[in-house]
Write an enzyme that holds these catalytic residues in place. Structure first.
Site, PDB file in Angstrom:
ATOM      1  N   LYS A  27       4.156   8.091  -6.569  1.00 10.06           N
ATOM      2  CA  LYS A  27       3.983   6.939  -7.472  1.00 10.06           C
ATOM      3  C   LYS A  27       4.224   5.677  -6.663  1.00 10.06           C
ATOM      4  O   LYS A  27       4.956   5.688  -5.680  1.00 10.06           O
ATOM      5  CB  LYS A  27       5.008   7.007  -8.605  1.00 10.06           C
ATOM      6  N   ASP A  37      -1.723   2.539 -13.544  1.00 11.24           N
ATOM      7  CA  ASP A  37      -0.596   2.751 -14.457  1.00 11.24           C
ATOM      8  C   ASP A  37      -0.451   1.406 -15.181  1.00 11.24           C
ATOM      9  O   ASP A  37      -1.414   0.624 -15.194  1.00 11.24           O
ATOM     10  CB  ASP A  37       0.678   3.156 -13.677  1.00 11.24           C
TER      11      ASP A  37
HETATM   12  N1  GLU Z   1      -0.317   6.755 -14.056  1.00  6.92           N
HETATM   13  C1  GLU Z   1      -0.841   7.946 -14.670  1.00  6.92           C
HETATM   14  C2  GLU Z   1       0.292   8.929 -14.920  1.00  6.92           C
HETATM   15  O1  GLU Z   1       1.379   8.515 -15.240  1.00  6.92           O
HETATM   16  C3  GLU Z   1      -2.042   8.520 -13.946  1.00  6.92           C
HETATM   17  C4  GLU Z   1      -1.857   8.921 -12.532  1.00  6.92           C
HETATM   18  C5  GLU Z   1      -3.126   9.323 -11.819  1.00  6.92           C
HETATM   19  O2  GLU Z   1      -4.180   9.384 -12.442  1.00  6.92           O
HETATM   20  O3  GLU Z   1      -3.028   9.586 -10.622  1.00  6.92           O
HETATM   21  O4  GLU Z   1       0.150  10.116 -14.861  1.00  6.92           O
END
Ligand code: GLU
Length: 449
Positions: free
Chosen positions: A130, A170
């Site tokens: 992340k 996100d």
């Molecule tokens: N931010 C999204 C999550 O919390 C998507 C992450 C992604 O698609 O890589 O899963």
């Protein structure tokens, strides 16, 4: 924290506290997983001997860097950005980027930690990571957003790659931001490496149904939980917090499945429309005009806007928290239960506090934690990577069908694992153990990593 830990797990948690001081959201996310792993160590003592949990709690790599950029007035601005590459036992690091003033290492670590298990639950080959920045996009012009994204990628690109680390969106990062990020990556590397980012636009390597995926997936999960109890979403009254990408497509799928969504919100307040939300209007306000949700009542005089209103006080059958972490506390959970709520599925990451989770579980309502219920977004990101790798572009129906199958599968696995470990109906136990076992077994097979 609401529950005490098993004696083998307590020292591990203590170590996490000591090594990551002040990172309260990360502590909370770790505690929630450790609470459920006691029976796993009884069944698989080798994971304790091999210190798999200690290893999972320590990110493989953490990158923190400066992002200097110039605003429209010619003034220099400095932000801090992060990428936490948490675990790559199952595939390249995968997870979104968050742009929000609250972002600091503790938030990115909690999100990255959750992402490991969530991604494992999809059964697709993606590790967990992340990133994000304390940059506040609110009130910034397009040009400022572009300069910020370009500056951020000028450092981040060296850590990325379709086989290494694959960011997405996100909170605060949507298709516009991903476009600027991808454009800068392409310029620096001189490679049209579509698989390095997901959530891309449909005419530059994106996947159909990715935009809808997190919200749709959350509703599929809620529907499966209700089905497991001989019920369904049809005719239910639903409340959805937030009005971003996740919330909008959760509302859409609820409506398609015959439920009535009567409230949503943003950080300024909530709208309540007893006749059922007008989704086209919400899409226009949020996606096209980029305005506050309060604008809704200008066009729908029968609806009401409540500034700073608490959306969990609106009586409903089903609640879908789709805004942000810790947005639903113990008091809110109590209100929901008292008002007759029978199911909660989390479109956001860790939106319910530990006290809230305990209240839902004690009341025996169906509670789907984010790492299972909102996995549809990242799952469809993995489908986007598949399309990019084969230079293909699937239809909307095919992609949405795959998403639905994945969510049904996640629900079934969580349900069965909860049963197997003596906690029937407990999706927290089911999700944590299913995800953990997958990652732990892969880590074990790959030697000491
Ligand atoms: N931010 C999204 C999550 O919390 C998507 C992450 C992604 O698609 O890589 O899963």
């Amino acid at each position: 924290m609401a529950v005490t830990l098993d004696e083998k797990l307590e020292p591990i948690f203590h170590d996490v506290l000591r090594r990551n001081p002040g990172e309260t959201e990360f502590h909370q996310a770790v505690h929630e997983v450790l609470e459920t792993l006691g029976p796993v160590l009884v069944k698989y003592p080798e994971f304790a001997e091999k210190k798999v949990i200690q290893r999972i709690c320590e990110p493989e790599r953490q990158i923190i860097f400066r992002v200097p950029w110039m605003d429209d007035k010619g003034e220099i601005q400095i932000n801090r950005a992060f990428r936490v590459e948490f675990n790559s036992a199952l595939g390249p690091y995968k997870g979104g980027m968050r742009f929000h003033p609250s972002v600091y290492l503790g938030i990115i670590k909690f999100l990255g930690f959750e992402q490991i298990f969530k991604n494992a639950l999809t059964d697709l080959p993606i590790g967990g990571g992340k990133g994000g920045s304390d940059f506040d996009p609110k009130g910034r012009s397009d040009a400022e957003i572009m300069r910020f994204c370009q500056s951020l990628m000028t450092e981040l690109y060296r850590h990325l790659g379709e086989y290494t680390d694959v960011p997405a969106g996100d909170i605060g990062v949507g298709q516009r931001e991903l476009g600027y990020l991808f454009g800068q990556y392409k310029r620096i590397t001189n490679r049209y490496e579509s698989g390095v980012l997901t959530g891309k636009g449909l005419n530059w390597g994106g996947s159909r149904a990715r935009k809808e995926a997190t919200g749709y997936g959350t509703v599929f999960f809620a529907h499966e939980m209700l089905k497991a109890r001989g019920d369904s979403l049809e005719g239910k009254t639903v409340v959805v917090s937030g009005s971003g990408n996740v919330a909008i497509y959760a509302i859409e799928k609820c409506q398609q499945l015959g439920a009535k969504v009567i409230a949503c919100s943003d950080s300024g307040g909530m709208i309540v429309d007893e006749q059922g939300l007008d989704l086209d209007l919400i899409k226009r306000i949020k996606e096209v005009e980029r305005r506050r949700i309060s604008a809704y009542v200008e066009a729908r005089p029968k609806a009401r806007y409540v500034e700073d209103g608490n959306i969990w006080t609106v009586p409903c059958d089903v609640a879908l928290p789709c805004a942000t972490q810790n947005e639903l506390n113990g008091k809110d959970a109590k209100t929901l239960v008292e008002n007759g709520c029978i199911a909660v599925a989390e479109g956001a990451n860790m939106p319910t506090t530990p006290e809230g989770i305990k209240i839902f579980q004690d009341a025996k309502i169906a509670y789907g934690p984010g790492k299972a219920a909102n996995a549809g977004g990242v799952a469809t990101s993995a489908l986007e990577m598949q399309q990019n790798a084969s230079r293909d572009f699937w239809t909307f129906d095919y992609t949405a069908k795959r998403l639905e199958e994945i969510m049904v599968n996640i629900h079934r696995n969580c349900y069965e694992t909860a049963d197997e470990f003596g906690a029937p109906g407990n999706y927290v136990v089911g999700a944590n153990i299913t995800g953990f076992l997958k990652v732990a077994q892969a880590m074990d097979a790959l030697g000491l990593i």
